[in-house]
Design a protein around this motif. Structure first.
Motif, short mmCIF file in Angstrom:
data_model
loop_
_atom_site.label_atom_id
_atom_site.label_comp_id
_atom_site.label_asym_id
_atom_site.label_seq_id
_atom_site.Cartn_x
_atom_site.Cartn_y
_atom_site.Cartn_z
N PRO A 218 0.83 -1.21 0.00
CA PRO A 218 0.00 0.00 0.00
C PRO A 218 0.86 1.26 0.00
N GLY A 219 0.45 2.25 -0.77
CA GLY A 219 1.18 3.52 -0.83
C GLY A 219 2.28 3.58 -1.87
N GLU A 291 -2.47 8.22 1.69
CA GLU A 291 -1.15 7.60 1.85
C GLU A 291 -1.10 6.15 1.37
N ASP A 292 -2.21 5.42 1.52
CA ASP A 292 -2.20 4.00 1.18
C ASP A 292 -2.52 3.71 -0.28
#
Length: 329
Positions: A218-219, A291-292
């Motif tokens: 993620p991100g 952010e993810d």
């Protein structure tokens, strides 16, 4: 009217990576401001051991320049058999007011520079602000160019790198650490490298999915550079299902880019493509929103990038009085 001739050494001396990043941003904004006429590019594939040659043509209304680039690659026997590089390029510039030929320049450096700069522009627009770790799948010339560009806009703490050729990987480590002082970790596997990435760069000539969806954290921001013709592929198509997809040109990327693969498998449709990057730079559409988020920048390369970069080089040459003039008439 006189025409300016610029060789490779002169082109190298006439522009910095920071200037190229600015010209690529200019190109993307012009493309999404109805300032560009850019026919589809033409590729000719020759029988092995020869490679391919592409022709890209573009007109920029903002600078009133028409550019044409011929760029070859994959001619692996050239150095030994013909004593020329395996890939070469030439750019010609025409003054759009008269269509007079005003400049002929080496284009091999420009292709590498503007492609590297495109990755940096995407990092500015789409990567997390606290991104520090880069993973490079592929460690050839363009992998180096991506680092040269991205380091201009962020601090890179470490690079995790993987290549199918151990000698190429080792040389990449030596070169990057010597030139930039950035530590390079040679990954034992693609999976190990990808799992470390804040920013994932793929620059291979792959013909199958090298990066699996399960590895991408993620991100992560993905800079997909290697796929610019049908038959090439670097990413497992499933990666696109839950990602924010950004193209340089939707028409090109859905026909010849990495984005073609998930569309071909009916995993996504064209409507699932978030934006062209020029739309984000112009503020028409948002970039990263949390952010993810996994973001993908699929870049097939556009003639307008060559146009704005070559135009900047031409103006720098005229101001510095560098180059040789000749006349056809």
């Amino acid at each position: 009217m006189k025409t300016l001739l610029l060789n490779k050494a002169q082109v190298r001396s006439l522009i910095s990576m920071r200037e190229v990043i600015a010209t690529v941003e200019e190109a993307y904004k012009a493309f999404n401001s109805n300032q560009v006429v850019q026919p589809g590019y033409i590729g000719i594939h020759l029988a092995p051991p020869r490679g391919e040659i592409d022709f890209k043509l573009g007109y920029c209304k903002a600078n009133e320049m028409i550019s044409m680039k011929a760029s070859s690659g994959g001619f692996i026997n050239n150095p030994e058999s013909h004593r020329v590089p395996s890939g070469m390029g030439t750019i010609v510039l025409f003054d759009a007011q008269s269509c007079a030929l005003i400049c002929v320049m080496d284009g091999s450096l420009i292709t590498g520079l503007r492609t590297g700069a495109s990755g940096a522009v995407s990092v500015k627009a789409l990567a997390r602000k606290n991104a520090k770790k880069i993973t490079s799948i592929g460690t050839g010339h363009q992998a180096r160019m991506q680092i040269r560009a991205i380091r201009e806009i962020m601090k890179i703490e470490v690079i995790h790198a993987w290549d199918s050729n151990a000698d190429t990987l080792s040389k990449y480590k030596d070169d990057i650490e010597s030139e930039f002082g950035i530590p390079v970790m040679m990954a034992a596997s693609k999976k190990e490298a990808v799992e470390q990435a804040d920013i994932l760069i793929t620059t291979t000539r792959g013909k199958g999915s090298l990066v699996e969806a399960a590895w991408v954290q993620p991100g992560t921001h993905i800079v997909a550079i290697g796929t610019d013709q049908q038959g090439k592929q670097e990413l497992e198509p499933e990666i696109f299902k839950n990602a924010k997809i950004v193209n340089d040109s939707i028409s090109q990327c859905t026909e010849k880019g990495e984005t073609w693969h998930p569309i071909n498998k009916n995993l996504i449709s064209k409507d699932d493509i978030h934006a062209e990057i020029g739309e984000i730079l112009l503020g028409i559409k948002p970039g990263r929103e949390h952010e993810d988020e996994i973001t993908i920048f699929d870049s097939t390369g556009m003639a307008i990038q060559d146009n704005t970069t070559a135009t900047k080089i031409y103006h720098n040459a005229m101001a510095s009085k560098i180059g040789t003039f000749f006349e056809f008439l």
